[in-house]
Enzyme design. Structure first.
Site, PDB file in Angstrom:
ATOM      1  N   LYS A  24       0.942  -1.266  -0.072  1.00 11.67           N
ATOM      2  CA  LYS A  24      -0.140  -0.006  -0.006  1.00 11.67           C
ATOM      3  C   LYS A  24       0.805   1.227   0.069  1.00 11.67           C
ATOM      4  O   LYS A  24       1.800   1.215   0.647  1.00 11.67           O
ATOM      5  CB  LYS A  24      -0.770   0.029   1.160  1.00 11.67           C
ATOM      6  CG  LYS A  24      -1.582   1.162   1.466  1.00 11.67           C
ATOM      7  CD  LYS A  24      -2.591   0.745   2.836  1.00 11.67           C
ATOM      8  CE  LYS A  24      -3.375   2.070   3.380  1.00 11.67           C
ATOM      9  NZ  LYS A  24      -2.407   3.339   3.714  1.00 11.67           N
ATOM     10  N   LYS A  66       5.756   8.960  -9.220  1.00 13.44           N
ATOM     11  CA  LYS A  66       6.411   9.911  -8.190  1.00 13.44           C
ATOM     12  C   LYS A  66       8.060   9.929  -8.342  1.00 13.44           C
ATOM     13  O   LYS A  66       8.633  11.006  -8.067  1.00 13.44           O
ATOM     14  CB  LYS A  66       6.213   9.659  -6.530  1.00 13.44           C
ATOM     15  CG  LYS A  66       4.728   9.994  -6.324  1.00 13.44           C
ATOM     16  CD  LYS A  66       4.623  10.473  -4.873  1.00 13.44           C
ATOM     17  CE  LYS A  66       5.073   9.002  -4.062  1.00 13.44           C
ATOM     18  NZ  LYS A  66       4.378   8.038  -4.315  1.00 13.44           N
ATOM     19  N   ASP A  91      -1.088  -0.022  -4.519  1.00 10.36           N
ATOM     20  CA  ASP A  91      -1.935  -1.475  -4.877  1.00 10.36           C
ATOM     21  C   ASP A  91      -1.827  -1.629  -6.245  1.00 10.36           C
ATOM     22  O   ASP A  91      -1.186  -0.919  -7.358  1.00 10.36           O
ATOM     23  CB  ASP A  91      -3.432  -0.967  -4.891  1.00 10.36           C
ATOM     24  CG  ASP A  91      -4.370  -2.018  -4.151  1.00 10.36           C
ATOM     25  OD1 ASP A  91      -4.044  -3.232  -4.470  1.00 10.36           O
ATOM     26  OD2 ASP A  91      -5.548  -1.665  -3.609  1.00 10.36           O
ATOM     27  N   LYS A 147       7.644   1.146   1.512  1.00 12.88           N
ATOM     28  CA  LYS A 147       8.171   0.350   0.338  1.00 12.88           C
ATOM     29  C   LYS A 147       9.241   0.747  -0.132  1.00 12.88           C
ATOM     30  O   LYS A 147      10.403  -0.062  -0.524  1.00 12.88           O
ATOM     31  CB  LYS A 147       7.314   0.105  -1.027  1.00 12.88           C
ATOM     32  CG  LYS A 147       6.020  -0.796  -0.802  1.00 12.88           C
ATOM     33  CD  LYS A 147       5.317  -0.705  -2.364  1.00 12.88           C
ATOM     34  CE  LYS A 147       4.922   0.789  -2.952  1.00 12.88           C
ATOM     35  NZ  LYS A 147       3.945   1.486  -2.092  1.00 12.88           N
TER      36      LYS A 147
END
Lengths: 450, 292
Positions: free
Chosen positions: B14, B45, B131, B19
């Site tokens: 998520k 990003k 996701d 991450k």
């Protein structure tokens, strides 16, 4: 996916929108799509619509943003803006319509906000959303109409009224350019008949029309929608926006249906009944003057046929009615090939049943299944002692029915899309004159083999 | 000579779950172990590799593609900490275009130009946005790209929900040669019951926990100075946790098809845990282990 359509008889929403936009006077489409959409979709109706062609600013010449990988990833709004600017530089039109395709819709490009910028500069422009996944070409026709009449035109009846002629006006909708291959001839006959009763008729799609007809449309007294399935939502929105009532009916073919049409028109509009009756008398006299000379060949050659119709939903009732009532042929099957919602099927079915046809209306999109169904319901002679021969047979359908007819030794005439094997210009089957034309064409194919 | 197999792994989870932090520390730790590593940020990003390059942004693959039609993918590769190759797919500005297609294009470009082989890589680690919202973001787990997937998840329901969705994606592609699941990297684990929640989730979905990563101020400090924990605080406890994770990832060979919970199962499972957490928090049950 539940089902694929074998040999479909329509393209996508964008295809219908292109056919519609390129058939309107001084309306210029600008496609926000990948390269190829405009050319290919135009190609479909340019031949399938009775070799209708692609027209001014159509086919390979439609301004297109031709989005590619970069626009897909980063968004194509700038490319669209640039394409609109370029189009405005080189094209002269009364209205520019941006029609979107699948890819730009899927990545969420906001064509509406792009055209808003141009509108603020005084550019006559509107955006419509026509990706393939919203529906077929008939759906695209309605989206295009909504974009122009219910979105672009101001709900300003005063301005429309000033443009209007002194006589009451009637707008005609529901006849889909190219996908109703005889749309021009049909519209001209309706226009001729209503014009003879003192009405100004906005057909929008015939060569006599100008952009003024579009601008005047909101002041019309009545919208006639010649369809049981298409343009109804549009007409409803039109009524909400401008207060114009609408009448859903079938395109009349031949004197019997056209008499009824004109009488009901008088009922609905308050048109002089005497005038209508006089017109009916004149038209019938002319029709039967022509028709009586054909009686010899029709009777002597024993042109009594079993018949099956395979058409889009707009022509199903008119053609079946003509064959049964005017020619006295035995209707053995009537197939509608459009992709319809249950509610559309119901309204068409109800209208079909109300006409008193001896058979149920069938809905089938696949050419092979139609052929199979005809074969099953009208078995050929295979040595059995008793069987219903259903011969001679005549199929009034599209070019796709040629093979089916040939296999059975049946006569065939293409009246519905796709009509590749016809060259249709101003020919129409509507009204009295159209009734004679259909007679000419049907009997013409029968005597053509001589 | 037999061709060296490049170990390609994808890290999902998520948004905001950690991450990129986890991936960058994993890359740094693997690099410290002597491996040649590429970290491939798959997020518009384009900030996945920041902490490998002192907090600096690098030009993205898609920026290059935007400017010219023919691109040498090597122009989008930049070296970071300890020689780690850093690549950012990049993508459109928020709210326009199609980021998913961008990921597909960027990944395919590097693959087509045999960049991985030419660089003689041991590891390619894909750090993939949030996701699996569309096909584009599933590209790293489709055939021929990553072989192992690890998902970063905290014990929060939404993080687990996202992990479960990812498992569905993996399951879908598992029959067509897609990547399989290596395990869950449990992030921000500060209490016993959080650990238990993750343990219970992996047991039900038939996978494993690769490492429990505690929430740590060291990570925050390192990130604020534009570095991974491995680089900024190599001897910290947190660095040890990441090094251990890297060892386990390195030793990991067999991934499996997970058994994601369906919507109803997931809801019931979460509801059970809600009751238990309430009991723990309200002091009804002192020992979390008893509650499980």
């Amino acid at each position: 996916m539940q089902h694929f359509i074998e040999r479909p008889r329509s393209s996508c929403a964008l295809g219908g929108a292109i056919a519609t936009l390129t058939s309107l006077p001084r309306v210029i489409p600008i496609l926000h799509t990948s390269g190829g959409c405009g050319q290919n979709l135009s190609g479909a109706f340019a031949s399938g619509g009775g070799n209708y062609g692609s027209g001014y600013c159509g086919g390979g010449t439609i301004p297109t943003s031709t989005v590619s990988e970069n626009e897909i990833i980063f968004g194509g709004e700038d490319r669209l803006r640039e394409e609109i600017e370029n189009t405005l530089d080189v094209m002269n039109g009364e209205l520019f319509v941006v029609a979107t395709g699948c890819m730009t819709e899927m990545i969420g490009d906001d064509a509406e906000s792009v055209v808003e910028g141009f509108r603020k500069r005084g550019v006559p422009i509107v955006a419509i959303s026509t990706p393939s996944f919203v529906g077929d070409s008939y759906c695209g026709y309605e989206i295009a109409l909504n974009g122009i009449f219910n979105q672009y035109l101001e709900p300003n009846l005063e301005s429309a009224g000033k443009r209007a002629k002194a006589v009451p006006a009637i707008n005609i909708f529901g006849v889909i350019p190219a996908y109703d291959p005889f749309f021009r001839g049909d519209l001209e006959e309706i226009s001729r008949l209503l014009g003879s009763l003192g009405y100004a008729v906005n057909t929008f799609f015939t060569p006599d029309q100008t952009f003024e007809n579009i601008l005047r449309a909101p002041s019309a007294a009545l919208n006639i929608v010649f369809s049981r399935t298409y343009g109804i939502g549009f007409a409803e929105r039109f009524r909400e926006r401008y207060g114009t009532p609408y009448w859903l009916t079938d395109m009349p073919i031949g004197p019997e249906a056209t008499d009824r049409f004109l009488l009901e028109f008088a009922e609905r509009t308050g048109a002089s009944k005497k005038k209508v009756r006089d017109r009916i008398a004149i038209e019938n006299k002319i029709f039967y003057k022509y028709f009586e000379r054909t009686a010899d060949i029709f009777r002597d050659s024993d042109f009594k046929y079993y018949t099956v119709t395979v058409t889009n939903s707009n022509y199903a009732i008119p053609v079946a009615g003509y064959l049964m009532r005017e020619l006295g042929w035995v209707l053995k099957g009537s197939y509608v090939t459009d992709i319809l919602e249950e509610s559309q099927k119901k309204s068409l079915n109800d209208a079909f049943d109300a006409e008193g046809f001896p058979i149920p209306l069938r809905f089938e999109t696949d050419t092979g299944r139609i052929a199979e169904s005809i074969t099953r319901s009208l078995p050929e002679y295979k040595g059995s002692r008793y069987y219903n021969a259903a011969t001679p047979l005549f199929i009034v359908g599209s070019t796709l029915e040629k093979a089916t007819a040939a296999a059975r030794g049946a006569g065939q005439l293409s009246v519905s899309y796709p009509a590749y094997n016809r060259m249709i210009v101003d020919r129409g089957y509507a009204g009295y004159r159209g009734g004679l034309h259909l007679f000419e064409d049907i009997v013409g194919t029968l005597v053509g083999g001589k | 000579m037999a061709k060296k197999e490049i170990k390609q792994i994808a890290i999902y989870g998520k948004g905001g779950i950690g991450k990129s932090t986890t991936t960058s520390n994993l890359s740094a730790a693997l690099s410290d172990m002597g491996y040649k590593v590429m970290q491939f940020g798959c997020d518009p990003k384009a900030d996945s590799t920041n902490t490998l390059r002192d907090g600096s942004y690098i030009p993205t693959v898609l920026e290059l593609l935007r400017d010219k039609s023919k691109v040498d993918a090597r122009d989008a590769i930049f070296e970071g900490y300890n020689g780690i190759y850093c690549v950012e797919a990049g993508g459109p500005a928020p709210g326009v275009g199609c980021a998913g297609r961008g990921i597909i294009t960027a990944v395919q470009l590097l693959k087509q130009q045999n960049v991985f082989e030419d660089l003689d890589l041991d590891y390619v680690i894909y750090d993939v946005l949030g996701d699996v919202v569309c096909g584009g973001f599933a590209v790293p787990i489709r055939e021929g790209i990553a072989k192992h997937v690890f998902t970063v998840s905290s014990s929060d329901f939404m993080a687990i929900y996202a992990a479960n969705n990812l498992f569905k994606g993996i399951q879908k592609y598992s029959n067509s040669g897609g990547a399989l699941l290596g395990g869950v990297i449990a992030n921000s684990i500060t209490s016993e019951y959080q650990r238990s929640i993750i343990d219970d989730f992996v047991a039900r979905t038939k996978t494993q926990v690769m490492q429990y990563v505690p929430r740590s101020i060291t990570v925050t400090q390192s990130e604020l100075s534009g570095k991974t924990t491995i680089e900024a605080a190599p001897h910290s406890e947190q660095a040890k946790v990441y090094r251990e994770l890297a060892k386990r990832v390195d030793a990991h060979t067999e991934s499996v098809t997970p058994s994601p919970l369906d919507a109803q199962e997931l809801r019931s499972w979460a509801a059970e845990w809600a009751d238990q957490i309430l009991a723990i928090e309200s002091g009804e049950v002192k020992d979390a282990a008893q509650a499980i």
